[in-house]
Design a protein around this motif. Structure first.
Motif, PDB file in Angstrom:
ATOM      1  N   HIS A  41      -6.027   8.124  -6.316  1.00  0.00           N
ATOM      2  CA  HIS A  41      -6.015   6.512  -6.474  1.00  0.00           C
ATOM      3  C   HIS A  41      -4.857   5.806  -6.947  1.00  0.00           C
ATOM      4  CE1 HIS A  41     -10.519   6.845  -6.134  1.00  0.00           C
ATOM      5  NE2 HIS A  41     -10.734   7.674  -7.311  1.00  0.00           N
ATOM      6  N   GLU A  42      -3.679   6.778  -7.125  1.00  0.00           N
ATOM      7  CA  GLU A  42      -2.505   6.232  -7.535  1.00  0.00           C
ATOM      8  C   GLU A  42      -1.535   7.022  -6.625  1.00  0.00           C
ATOM      9  OE1 GLU A  42      -3.635   9.850  -8.984  1.00  0.00           O
ATOM     10  OE2 GLU A  42      -4.544   8.017 -10.114  1.00  0.00           O
ATOM     11  N   GLY A  43       0.059   6.543  -6.634  1.00  0.00           N
ATOM     12  CA  GLY A  43       1.198   7.156  -6.079  1.00  0.00           C
ATOM     13  C   GLY A  43       2.217   7.357  -7.239  1.00  0.00           C
ATOM     14  N   TYR A  44       3.136   7.652  -6.844  1.00  0.00           N
ATOM     15  CA  TYR A  44       4.451   8.209  -7.934  1.00  0.00           C
ATOM     16  C   TYR A  44       5.554   7.307  -7.390  1.00  0.00           C
ATOM     17  CZ  TYR A  44       1.171  11.656  -9.553  1.00  0.00           C
ATOM     18  OH  TYR A  44       0.029  12.318 -10.307  1.00  0.00           O
ATOM     19  N   LEU A  45       6.626   7.242  -8.438  1.00  0.00           N
ATOM     20  CA  LEU A  45       7.779   6.821  -8.096  1.00  0.00           C
ATOM     21  C   LEU A  45       8.419   7.277  -6.775  1.00  0.00           C
ATOM     22  CD1 LEU A  45       9.283   6.545 -11.745  1.00  0.00           C
ATOM     23  CD2 LEU A  45       8.428   4.683 -10.395  1.00  0.00           C
ATOM     24  N   SER A  46       8.534   8.614  -6.624  1.00  0.00           N
ATOM     25  CA  SER A  46       9.038   9.245  -5.668  1.00  0.00           C
ATOM     26  C   SER A  46       8.297   9.092  -4.251  1.00  0.00           C
ATOM     27  CB  SER A  46       9.195  10.640  -5.688  1.00  0.00           C
ATOM     28  OG  SER A  46       8.101  11.246  -6.148  1.00  0.00           O
ATOM     29  N   GLU A  47       7.117   8.469  -4.200  1.00  0.00           N
ATOM     30  CA  GLU A  47       6.541   8.248  -2.727  1.00  0.00           C
ATOM     31  C   GLU A  47       6.802   6.763  -2.186  1.00  0.00           C
ATOM     32  OE1 GLU A  47       2.831  11.271  -3.619  1.00  0.00           O
ATOM     33  OE2 GLU A  47       2.733   9.249  -4.347  1.00  0.00           O
ATOM     34  N   ALA A  51       0.881  -1.189  -0.155  1.00  0.00           N
ATOM     35  CA  ALA A  51       0.106  -0.107  -0.155  1.00  0.00           C
ATOM     36  C   ALA A  51       0.703   1.356   0.176  1.00  0.00           C
ATOM     37  CB  ALA A  51      -0.899  -0.028   1.303  1.00  0.00           C
ATOM     38  N   TRP A  52       0.182   2.274  -0.209  1.00  0.00           N
ATOM     39  CA  TRP A  52       1.000   3.689  -0.295  1.00  0.00           C
ATOM     40  C   TRP A  52       0.994   4.060   1.251  1.00  0.00           C
ATOM     41  CZ3 TRP A  52       3.703   4.676  -4.048  1.00  0.00           C
ATOM     42  CH2 TRP A  52       3.366   4.218  -5.445  1.00  0.00           C
ATOM     43  N   GLU A  53       2.266   4.528   1.631  1.00  0.00           N
ATOM     44  CA  GLU A  53       2.489   4.704   2.849  1.00  0.00           C
ATOM     45  C   GLU A  53       1.541   5.858   3.605  1.00  0.00           C
ATOM     46  OE1 GLU A  53       5.949   6.388   5.945  1.00  0.00           O
ATOM     47  OE2 GLU A  53       5.805   6.932   4.172  1.00  0.00           O
ATOM     48  N   THR A  54       1.119   6.899   2.739  1.00  0.00           N
ATOM     49  CA  THR A  54       0.406   8.062   3.069  1.00  0.00           C
ATOM     50  C   THR A  54      -0.842   7.812   1.986  1.00  0.00           C
ATOM     51  OG1 THR A  54       2.191   9.139   3.740  1.00  0.00           O
ATOM     52  CG2 THR A  54       0.257  10.395   3.421  1.00  0.00           C
ATOM     53  N   ASN A  55      -1.988   8.085   2.654  1.00  0.00           N
ATOM     54  CA  ASN A  55      -3.344   8.194   1.737  1.00  0.00           C
ATOM     55  C   ASN A  55      -3.591   9.659   1.740  1.00  0.00           C
ATOM     56  OD1 ASN A  55      -5.945   8.224   1.336  1.00  0.00           O
ATOM     57  ND2 ASN A  55      -6.322   6.435   2.253  1.00  0.00           N
TER      58      ASN A  55
END
Length: 480
Positions: A442-448, A434-438
């Protein structure tokens, strides 16, 4: 007159407040740049390539001549670019960085012959239900920013196998200081339940037919839960339980139905499409089904289920409604990217990733992919090993696989964690991603950063957190 002045003052203050909120909203939006399209090559590229090879091979078989692959493709005398040497399209920078398989190109990875060791340490995930219970195999998602705590954790309770139980809690980071072997204080960061864990109780379902394993039909409770956010922001959980169509199947439920406090964390107008348990069906199913992945078409928002992906095998269906599914919609033109005939199965849920750093591009179906982990299960004497591989596929139909890990992935101190629990057959099981921060996206990025939850030998909880970009090393292109 005084009353009119007060009303005028009130309206001015009210409009000023609205204007301030609008300005804050605009400031908080991501930086809008001109769309930068990062196209993903079409699967027809592979077909044309294969057709050319077949034509050349047929010609060779009649003439009896042999030549190098470069000369057969009409490339004799031309030097190959770095991207062509790695198997990537020279016009696709993002493919080239994923194909990098050297420590120089990936400073946070150590490259070995058969695996990649990522230089990120595993942290403990502490879920204490009661003094006599051992919890393991956590699935973790980040809660919306309106929540008191950062994470939602669902973890299984260890049992004798005849009773399946799971608990849920909200978690946060916690720094814990202990003296090391030399007597010096060392601070360690862990993730711990901030609310008291509660047992998740779901409606039981009858098994239609467990064949010779009739005892399985009597096992109470569900197992192998995976929590993820739907395409419209609903907190869903998929889990194993007795099936109406076989012995065990996969079921879906909206967690707001069984954990009511979530109702106040998400959009209150959001419909609950799974208010009770609904079984995800499969045509030509087996008696025991496991490890489905639910994902969504980025253009139509329709729901799909990927039942399995492995050696010369991939099965995707569209969810029609009420758990019913279509026929297999996997493209007949897709070639298998998994070249080893082994025991492959899907390990985690899937997350959507934009293949650029935050602020550098706008998400489009052409530069966005789904990302999930696969396991290759290997059984040796007194030991079971689940080797983790990363797989990426397109977010729009027909969902071609883009790339897969060329080497399996390990983390920096994984050996120490495998030895931490004195049990036979020690292994690390990859449970969820999962993405660490909500951020209500609906998506995240390479830097996240992503959070990957791990089960330790069926006797412990752990997780590792790292930038998404650092996962995408030593990938093998599946489109060439």
């Amino acid at each position: 007159m005084a009353r009119r002045d007060r009303k005028t003052t009130f309206y001015i203050l009210f409009l000023s407040l609205l204007l301030s909120l609008l300005i804050l909203y605009k400031i908080s939006l991501p930086k809008r740049l001109s769309p930068k399209t990062i196209p993903i090559p079409n699967v027809t590229t592979q077909l044309r390539f294969n057709e050319r090879l077949i034509q050349v091979d047929n010609a060779e078989s009649t003439t009896g001549k042999k030549s190098s692959r470069l000369s057969r493709l009409g490339m004799t005398g031309k030097s190959r670019s770095k991207a062509e040497q790695t198997g990537a399209d020279p016009n696709l920078e993002f493919v080239e960085f994923m194909m990098t398989c050297s420590t120089r190109g990936s400073p946070n990875a150590e490259i070995f012959d058969t695996f990649v060791s990522l230089k990120y340490q595993i942290m403990e995930v502490r879920v204490e239900y009661d003094a006599n219970s051992i919890t393991y195999n956590p699935t973790i998602v980040a809660l919306p920013s309106s929540s008191h705590y950062q994470f939602l954790i669902v973890s299984r309770i260890y049992s004798d196998g005849y009773t399946q139980r799971s608990v849920i809690c909200e978690g946060k980071y916690m720094d814990e200081t202990k003296d090391n072997a030399y007597g010096f204080p060392v601070t360690t960061r862990i993730i711990s339940c901030a609310t008291a864990p509660k047992e998740l109780v779901l409606p039981p379902t009858p098994a239609r037919d467990c064949l010779s394993n009739n005892f399985m039909a009597q096992i109470p409770g569900f197992h192998d839960p995976r929590v993820f956010w739907s395409n419209d922001g609903a907190p869903l959980m998929i889990f194993n339980q007795q099936s109406r169509y076989g012995c065990f199947g996969l079921w879906l439920i909206d967690l707001r139905s069984v954990y009511p406090s979530l109702r106040y964390r998400v959009n209150r107008g959001l419909l609950n499409h799974y208010p009770t348990v609904i079984e995800v069906t499969r045509r030509e199913r087996r008696a025991v089904e496991k490890n489905y992945i639910i994902f969504y078409d980025s253009e139509t928002s329709e729901s799909y289920v990927q039942y399995e992906i492995g050696f010369n095998n991939r099965h995707i269906s569209r969810l029609i409604g009420n758990g019913l599914s279509s026929f297999n919609v996997t493209s007949p033109n897709e070639h298998s990217c998994i070249t080893e005939d082994a025991m492959w199965h899907q390990a985690t849920n899937a997350i959507k990733i934009v293949l650029c750093n935050y602020g550098e591009c706008q998400p489009t179906p052409e530069n966005t992919a789904y990302l999930a982990f696969l396991h290759k299960k290997e059984t040796m004497a007194y030991k079971v090993q689940y080797k983790r591989y990363l797989v990426l596929w397109r977010t729009k139909y027909p969902f071609e696989v883009i790339a897969i890990s060329d080497k399996f992935i390990r983390f920096d101190d994984e050996d120490a964690w495998e030895q931490k629990f004195d049990v036979e057959g020690k292994f690390m099981y990859t449970v969820s991603i999962a993405w660490e921060t909500n951020l209500n996206r609906h998506e995240g990025y390479l830097s996240e950063k992503v959070i990957i939850s791990l089960g330790v030998g069926d006797h412990g909880n752990a997780a590792v957190i790292l930038p998404a970009r650092d996962l995408l090393v030593c990938m093998r292109s599946c489109l060439y």
